[in-house]
Design a protein around this motif. Structure first.
Motif, mmCIF file in Angstrom:
data_model
loop_
_atom_site.group_PDB
_atom_site.id
_atom_site.type_symbol
_atom_site.label_atom_id
_atom_site.label_comp_id
_atom_site.label_asym_id
_atom_site.label_seq_id
_atom_site.Cartn_x
_atom_site.Cartn_y
_atom_site.Cartn_z
ATOM 1 N N UNK A 11 -49.888 -51.037 7.824
ATOM 2 C CA UNK A 11 -49.544 -50.799 9.223
ATOM 3 C C UNK A 11 -50.542 -51.541 10.103
ATOM 4 N N UNK A 12 -50.125 -52.679 10.597
ATOM 5 C CA UNK A 12 -51.011 -53.541 11.374
ATOM 6 C C UNK A 12 -51.407 -54.747 10.548
ATOM 7 N N UNK A 74 -58.812 -48.303 16.057
ATOM 8 C CA UNK A 74 -59.097 -46.889 15.865
ATOM 9 C C UNK A 74 -58.176 -45.982 16.674
ATOM 10 N N UNK A 75 -58.008 -46.246 17.956
ATOM 11 C CA UNK A 75 -57.188 -45.369 18.788
ATOM 12 C C UNK A 75 -55.734 -45.356 18.321
ATOM 13 N N UNK A 76 -55.242 -46.487 17.836
ATOM 14 C CA UNK A 76 -53.865 -46.528 17.351
ATOM 15 C C UNK A 76 -53.708 -45.781 16.028
ATOM 16 N N UNK A 77 -54.788 -45.676 15.263
ATOM 17 C CA UNK A 77 -54.731 -44.910 14.012
ATOM 18 C C UNK A 77 -54.388 -43.458 14.306
ATOM 19 N N UNK A 78 -54.994 -42.891 15.348
ATOM 20 C CA UNK A 78 -54.696 -41.506 15.717
ATOM 21 C C UNK A 78 -53.219 -41.345 16.071
ATOM 22 N N UNK A 98 -58.576 -47.978 7.852
ATOM 23 C CA UNK A 98 -59.673 -48.944 7.767
ATOM 24 C C UNK A 98 -60.614 -48.819 8.960
ATOM 25 N N UNK A 99 -60.553 -47.690 9.674
ATOM 26 C CA UNK A 99 -61.363 -47.528 10.874
ATOM 27 C C UNK A 99 -62.844 -47.507 10.592
ATOM 28 N N UNK A 100 -63.637 -47.996 11.561
ATOM 29 C CA UNK A 100 -65.089 -48.063 11.366
ATOM 30 C C UNK A 100 -65.785 -46.761 11.718
ATOM 31 N N UNK A 102 -65.235 -42.428 10.981
ATOM 32 C CA UNK A 102 -64.482 -41.666 10.009
ATOM 33 C C UNK A 102 -64.314 -40.182 10.322
ATOM 34 N N UNK A 103 -65.319 -39.521 10.875
ATOM 35 C CA UNK A 103 -65.265 -38.063 11.011
ATOM 36 C C UNK A 103 -64.052 -37.593 11.793
ATOM 37 N N UNK A 104 -63.819 -38.164 12.970
ATOM 38 C CA UNK A 104 -62.704 -37.715 13.810
ATOM 39 C C UNK A 104 -61.355 -38.065 13.190
ATOM 40 N N UNK A 105 -61.279 -39.224 12.557
ATOM 41 C CA UNK A 105 -60.022 -39.634 11.931
ATOM 42 C C UNK A 105 -59.675 -38.707 10.780
ATOM 43 N N UNK A 106 -60.663 -38.419 9.929
ATOM 44 C CA UNK A 106 -60.415 -37.531 8.788
ATOM 45 C C UNK A 106 -60.014 -36.142 9.283
ATOM 46 N N UNK A 107 -60.719 -35.635 10.278
ATOM 47 C CA UNK A 107 -60.404 -34.310 10.814
ATOM 48 C C UNK A 107 -58.995 -34.277 11.393
#
Length: 368
Positions: A11-12, A74-78, A98-100, A102-107
């Motif tokens: 995706x991307x 990163x923002x588009x990953x959310x 592949x975001x640089x 991790x904590x917020x994305x994983x949560x």
């Protein structure tokens, strides 16, 4: 009996997504489907052989996917994580990013994705001064660290499966928790971007009063602040996502800087020398040819006589061996003495080939 193909959705389809796709294509039993909002990017990816198929419809891209790589900013990953909750996915699908940070994305992923979906955070620590799918390479991540940040309780079988698949990138896959990742990368990648940009802005302010600052800021100043040329919007998002660690590192930095200021105010020669010595010793101990959180400078410097024809000879030698370069710069050139030519190579491998070739032809070659 023909082995059933594994389907990967990327995706991307940019530099990182395209490089992952090319790496996955090393396995003939993997089929790569690319998704992008721009059809022209997909057309390029198809023409370059980066993906097997492409679509601008997210559901079509992920319907048969066994592994989904979220390779957007990163923002588009959310946003994509939320979209995936509304789509039909395979029962055993692994979703990674592949975001640089991790904590917020994983949560966020753990909060929104369905129970049958396994999310494993990821961060390939590789990059390039170029962008876009046309810059993608199946060697971009070779020997770089690829960090996976599985949440507690994640299936070991799924972690091993993704780790084995990522071996196709030839990266060194390591596992750590998301918070540790964000602290470490904040110190060695995110905060250096802040420092570089702050220094450039400081000098730019001085230059408004005295234009000699910009004139004399070439050379080494450009080298140590090169990362200030990065994408402003991307780094805005990174700093906001890693805010707590950045603020802690910034406070530590302010204390360290104040310590140096105090040494200078006191006129303490031993303390000042110790400050530079400890920094030198740690930096000199860093591995030279290892990929890190920041993309390396593939620069080579060559002493050349300051007369016509030398640059042409060097580029001809390199071109005859099909050694790719991305930039040339003449530095510190003065009449009747040697000048310095800086050549930026496309990769570390190309740099090493160029260095060997130019030394063979008796050029004085060195790296910084």
């Amino acid at each position: 009996m023909e082995m059933k193909k594994t389907t990967i959705a990327v995706i991307g389809v940019g530099l990182i997504g395209g490089s992952i796709a090319l790496s996955m294509r090393r396995d003939p039993n993997i089929r790569v489907v690319g998704y992008d909002v721009r059809q022209d990017c997909l057309d390029k990816a198809l023409t370059l052989g980066v993906i097997h198929a492409g679509t601008t419809d997210l559901q079509t891209a992920v319907r048969e996917a066994n592994v989904i790589f979220l390779a957007s900013p990163v923002e588009q990953i959310f946003a994509t994580l939320h979209l995936l909750t509304e789509l039909d996915l395979q029962e055993d699908v692994i979703v990674t990013d592949v975001g640089s940070t991790k904590s917020n994305i994983v949560a966020q992923a753990l909060e929104v994705i369905p129970e049958h979906v396994t999310f494993i955070g990821g961060h390939p620590m590789a990059g390039s001064h170029k962008s876009g799918v046309e810059a993608a390479s199946d060697r971009l991540m070779e020997n770089a660290y690829y960090v996976l940040t599985p949440a507690p309780g994640t299936s070991k079988e799924k972690i091993e499966r993704l780790t084995e698949m990522l071996s196709l990138t030839r990266a060194k896959v390591v596992h750590m928790d998301a918070n540790t990742h964000d602290q470490v990368v904040g110190a060695v990648s995110h905060f250096p971007h802040v420092l570089a940009s702050a220094l450039v802005n400081l000098v730019a302010g001085y230059d408004d009063e005295n234009a000699w600052h910009a004139r004399l800021a070439a050379g080494g100043f450009r080298d140590i602040t090169r990362i200030a040329s990065s994408n402003p919007r991307m780094w805005r998002d990174v700093l906001l996502q890693n805010r707590d660690h950045i603020l802690k590192i910034a406070n530590d930095w302010a204390s360290a800087l104040q310590n140096v200021v105090t040494l200078v105010e006191k006129g303490d020669p031993d303390g000042i020398e110790h400050f530079f010595k400890t920094a030198r010793d740690f930096r000199d101990g860093l591995p030279e040819r290892k990929a890190g959180a920041l993309p390396p400078l593939n620069d080579l410097y060559i002493d050349i006589p300051d007369h016509p024809g030398e640059i042409g000879r060097i580029t001809t030698l390199l071109g005859a061996r099909q050694i790719n370069i991305t930039n040339l710069q003449i530095r510190e050139t003065r009449e009747d003495i040697y000048g310095a030519l800086r050549i930026t190579f496309q990769s570390q491998e190309e740099l090493e080939k160029g260095e060997e070739l130019l030394r063979y032809f008796d050029y004085n070659v060195y790296k910084r």
